[in-house]
Every structure is written in C-alpha cells, then in structure tokens.
Scaffold this motif. Structure first.
Motif, PDB file in Angstrom:
ATOM      1  N   SER A  73      -6.252  -2.693   0.364  1.00  0.00           N
ATOM      2  CA  SER A  73      -5.443  -3.185   1.970  1.00  0.00           C
ATOM      3  C   SER A  73      -4.627  -2.422   2.636  1.00  0.00           C
ATOM      4  CB  SER A  73      -5.125  -4.712   1.594  1.00  0.00           C
ATOM      5  OG  SER A  73      -3.952  -4.874   0.916  1.00  0.00           O
ATOM      6  N   ARG A  74      -4.292  -2.896   3.900  1.00  0.00           N
ATOM      7  CA  ARG A  74      -3.291  -2.403   4.320  1.00  0.00           C
ATOM      8  C   ARG A  74      -1.896  -2.108   3.624  1.00  0.00           C
ATOM      9  NH1 ARG A  74      -1.931   0.439   9.414  1.00  0.00           N
ATOM     10  NH2 ARG A  74      -4.491  -0.604  10.371  1.00  0.00           N
ATOM     11  N   GLY A  75      -1.831  -3.449   2.989  1.00  0.00           N
ATOM     12  CA  GLY A  75      -0.690  -4.003   2.086  1.00  0.00           C
ATOM     13  C   GLY A  75      -0.638  -3.421   0.671  1.00  0.00           C
ATOM     14  N   GLU A  76      -1.966  -2.308   0.188  1.00  0.00           N
ATOM     15  CA  GLU A  76      -2.138  -1.927  -0.922  1.00  0.00           C
ATOM     16  C   GLU A  76      -1.027  -0.104  -0.684  1.00  0.00           C
ATOM     17  OE1 GLU A  76      -4.532  -1.264  -4.514  1.00  0.00           O
ATOM     18  OE2 GLU A  76      -5.361  -2.418  -3.129  1.00  0.00           O
ATOM     19  N   LEU A  77      -2.183   0.034   0.811  1.00  0.00           N
ATOM     20  CA  LEU A  77      -1.908   1.710  -0.030  1.00  0.00           C
ATOM     21  C   LEU A  77      -0.360   1.747   1.425  1.00  0.00           C
ATOM     22  CD1 LEU A  77      -2.183   4.281   1.677  1.00  0.00           C
ATOM     23  CD2 LEU A  77      -3.844   4.158   3.340  1.00  0.00           C
ATOM     24  N   ALA A  78       0.604   0.732   1.941  1.00  0.00           N
ATOM     25  CA  ALA A  78       1.371   1.430   2.005  1.00  0.00           C
ATOM     26  C   ALA A  78       2.129   1.160   1.463  1.00  0.00           C
ATOM     27  CB  ALA A  78       1.842  -0.047   3.844  1.00  0.00           C
ATOM     28  N   PHE A  79       2.249   0.353   0.171  1.00  0.00           N
ATOM     29  CA  PHE A  79       3.387   0.455  -0.801  1.00  0.00           C
ATOM     30  C   PHE A  79       3.061   1.141  -1.587  1.00  0.00           C
ATOM     31  CE2 PHE A  79       3.885  -4.267   0.524  1.00  0.00           C
ATOM     32  CZ  PHE A  79       5.079  -4.710   0.981  1.00  0.00           C
ATOM     33  N   ALA A  80       2.333   1.358  -1.482  1.00  0.00           N
ATOM     34  CA  ALA A  80       1.826   2.628  -3.013  1.00  0.00           C
ATOM     35  C   ALA A  80       2.424   4.211  -2.016  1.00  0.00           C
ATOM     36  CB  ALA A  80       0.522   2.397  -2.955  1.00  0.00           C
ATOM     37  N   ALA A  81       2.195   4.188  -0.861  1.00  0.00           N
ATOM     38  CA  ALA A  81       2.696   5.252  -0.171  1.00  0.00           C
ATOM     39  C   ALA A  81       4.102   5.397  -0.446  1.00  0.00           C
ATOM     40  CB  ALA A  81       2.685   5.639   1.431  1.00  0.00           C
ATOM     41  N   PHE A  82       5.601   4.075  -0.480  1.00  0.00           N
ATOM     42  CA  PHE A  82       6.686   4.581  -0.509  1.00  0.00           C
ATOM     43  C   PHE A  82       7.291   3.434  -2.184  1.00  0.00           C
ATOM     44  CE2 PHE A  82       5.911   3.705   4.010  1.00  0.00           C
ATOM     45  CZ  PHE A  82       6.201   5.009   4.200  1.00  0.00           C
ATOM     46  N   GLU A  83       6.306   3.782  -3.089  1.00  0.00           N
ATOM     47  CA  GLU A  83       6.570   3.889  -4.855  1.00  0.00           C
ATOM     48  C   GLU A  83       7.325   4.785  -4.912  1.00  0.00           C
ATOM     49  OE1 GLU A  83       6.139   1.730  -7.802  1.00  0.00           O
ATOM     50  OE2 GLU A  83       5.389   1.227  -5.927  1.00  0.00           O
ATOM     51  N   SER A  84       7.168   6.180  -4.367  1.00  0.00           N
ATOM     52  CA  SER A  84       7.867   7.342  -4.877  1.00  0.00           C
ATOM     53  C   SER A  84       9.419   7.395  -4.427  1.00  0.00           C
ATOM     54  CB  SER A  84       7.415   8.335  -4.149  1.00  0.00           C
ATOM     55  OG  SER A  84       7.903   8.100  -2.805  1.00  0.00           O
ATOM     56  N   ASN A  85       9.542   5.818  -3.914  1.00  0.00           N
ATOM     57  CA  ASN A  85      11.216   5.652  -3.067  1.00  0.00           C
ATOM     58  C   ASN A  85      11.553   4.566  -4.681  1.00  0.00           C
ATOM     59  OD1 ASN A  85       9.735   6.558  -0.650  1.00  0.00           O
ATOM     60  ND2 ASN A  85      11.838   6.388  -0.322  1.00  0.00           N
ATOM     61  N   LEU A  86      10.811   3.806  -5.237  1.00  0.00           N
ATOM     62  CA  LEU A  86      10.953   3.167  -6.395  1.00  0.00           C
ATOM     63  C   LEU A  86      11.316   3.857  -7.666  1.00  0.00           C
ATOM     64  CD1 LEU A  86       9.803  -0.258  -5.664  1.00  0.00           C
ATOM     65  CD2 LEU A  86      11.563   0.247  -5.746  1.00  0.00           C
ATOM     66  N   ASP A  87      10.084   5.089  -7.638  1.00  0.00           N
ATOM     67  CA  ASP A  87      10.373   6.367  -8.380  1.00  0.00           C
ATOM     68  C   ASP A  87      12.220   6.897  -8.270  1.00  0.00           C
ATOM     69  OD1 ASP A  87       8.097   5.226  -9.114  1.00  0.00           O
ATOM     70  OD2 ASP A  87       7.276   7.004  -8.297  1.00  0.00           O
ATOM     71  N   ASP A  88      12.881   6.879  -7.063  1.00  0.00           N
ATOM     72  CA  ASP A  88      13.555   7.816  -7.541  1.00  0.00           C
ATOM     73  C   ASP A  88      14.733   7.217  -7.323  1.00  0.00           C
ATOM     74  OD1 ASP A  88      12.422   9.988  -6.242  1.00  0.00           O
ATOM     75  OD2 ASP A  88      12.622   9.158  -4.018  1.00  0.00           O
ATOM     76  N   LEU A  89      14.781   5.927  -7.260  1.00  0.00           N
ATOM     77  CA  LEU A  89      15.829   4.762  -7.674  1.00  0.00           C
ATOM     78  C   LEU A  89      16.203   4.643  -9.603  1.00  0.00           C
ATOM     79  CD1 LEU A  89      16.165   2.294  -4.805  1.00  0.00           C
ATOM     80  CD2 LEU A  89      17.156   4.456  -5.135  1.00  0.00           C
TER      81      LEU A  89
END
Length: 180
Positions: free
Chosen positions: A57-73
């Motif tokens: 889904s679009r959501g699965e892709l979108a959240f995977a795309a911004f997962e690195s932001n959580l990795d940074d935190l």
C-alpha cells in the motif's frame, strides 16, 4: 550490443527495496503523499510490479520511507541524548520534511501509522525515563505531553515556506524549552 538491463530477479530484491525507499522519501518530499507511485518506481529504476511486490500500500511505502527519521531519534536515545536533543531533531525533520505532517494526517487510518507512532512512543518513553532519572525532565511530563508538543511543532511547520517554517519551529522550540 543490447542496452536493455537484464532482469536480475530475486537477487536484486534487497537493492530494489532500498532504492524504492530512497526514491519514495525524495518523491514524497517533493510532491507530497499523493505523488504518483509510478514516479517513485521510475526514480528507483524499477518497474511498478517491483514496487507492489515490496509494498502492498501507499501507506506501507510512505512509512518505510520515513522510518529513517525514527532511526535518527533512536540513535540519539542510544547514545544518551536528552529530551531536548530529541525535540531538536524532530523539529529539524519537520522543517525539512513537512510531508511527514501530511503523511500522518492523510493516512490516519493506515495500520502502518500505528506502528510508526508506537515506535515513536517507545523512543519518547526511553528518553523521558532517562531524563526523569537524571533530573532534566520534570516528573509530571508524560509521553502524551511530548506528543502534544510535537503536534504544536507540526502546526508551526505548516506555516508558509521553508524559511518561515524554520523560524516558526525555532520559536515553538524556544517556548517548549522554557519548562525543560
């Protein structure tokens, strides 16, 4: 001599997934969450079928795309950073990638949002607990309070162009730090 690329099949799966995630972060940041998925596949250098094999889904892709932001935190927490450090990076992320705000609003019913938010809460729980133990976070601060503060930063990030967003977020951070 042929100029067509050969299909490497399953051997390229991990590389294709990584390319799709990078491309999605770029395309969503440039065009918003409603960007055509075909543009993401094209930027990643893969076919749309590959995109749909990796992301249902679009959501699965979108959240995977911004997962690195959580990795940074998470990295900040892992190295003993403070709540203030985490909020500073969140503010920078919101200023640079305002599509994160759009993402959570437009995909509010997507099950991947709950996973994303759950991970964010875990990060905040850890930094708040550490801050309470060291005396840098008031005892009455909760994760919900910090989520509310991030919501306030998000509201500031919606204002105007990039420079205006940065200024509004910087001021909102100053106001939040008065109590920290």
């Amino acid at each position: 001599m042929s100029t067509t690329r050969s299909n490497r099949g399953p051997a390229a799966a991990a590389q294709n997934r990584a390319a799709l995630i990078r491309a999605a972060a770029e395309v969503f940041s440039e065009q918003g969450v409603d960007a055509p998925l075909s543009a993401i596949a094209k930027r990643a250098g893969v076919g749309q079928a590959s995109l749909y094999r990796h992301f249902r889904s679009r959501g699965e892709l979108a959240f995977a795309a911004f997962e690195s932001n959580l990795d940074d935190l998470q990295e900040i927490v892992d190295r003993g950073g403070s709540l203030s450090d985490v909020l500073t990076v969140v503010a920078e992320q919101l200023a640079e990638i305002s599509v994160l705000i759009e993402l959570t609003a437009s995909l509010a019913d997507d099950p991947h949002l709950a996973e994303f938010e759950g991970r964010m809460r875990g990060i905040l729980d850890a930094v708040i607990d550490e801050g309470r133990a060291s005396g840098t976070v008031p005892a009455d601060y909760s994760t919900g309070d910090i989520i509310l503060s991030i919501g306030m930063l998000s509201a500031a990030a919606r204002a105007g162009g990039r420079d205006h967003r940065r200024a509004a977020i910087a001021r909102a951070l100053e106001l939040l730090r008065i109590r920290l």
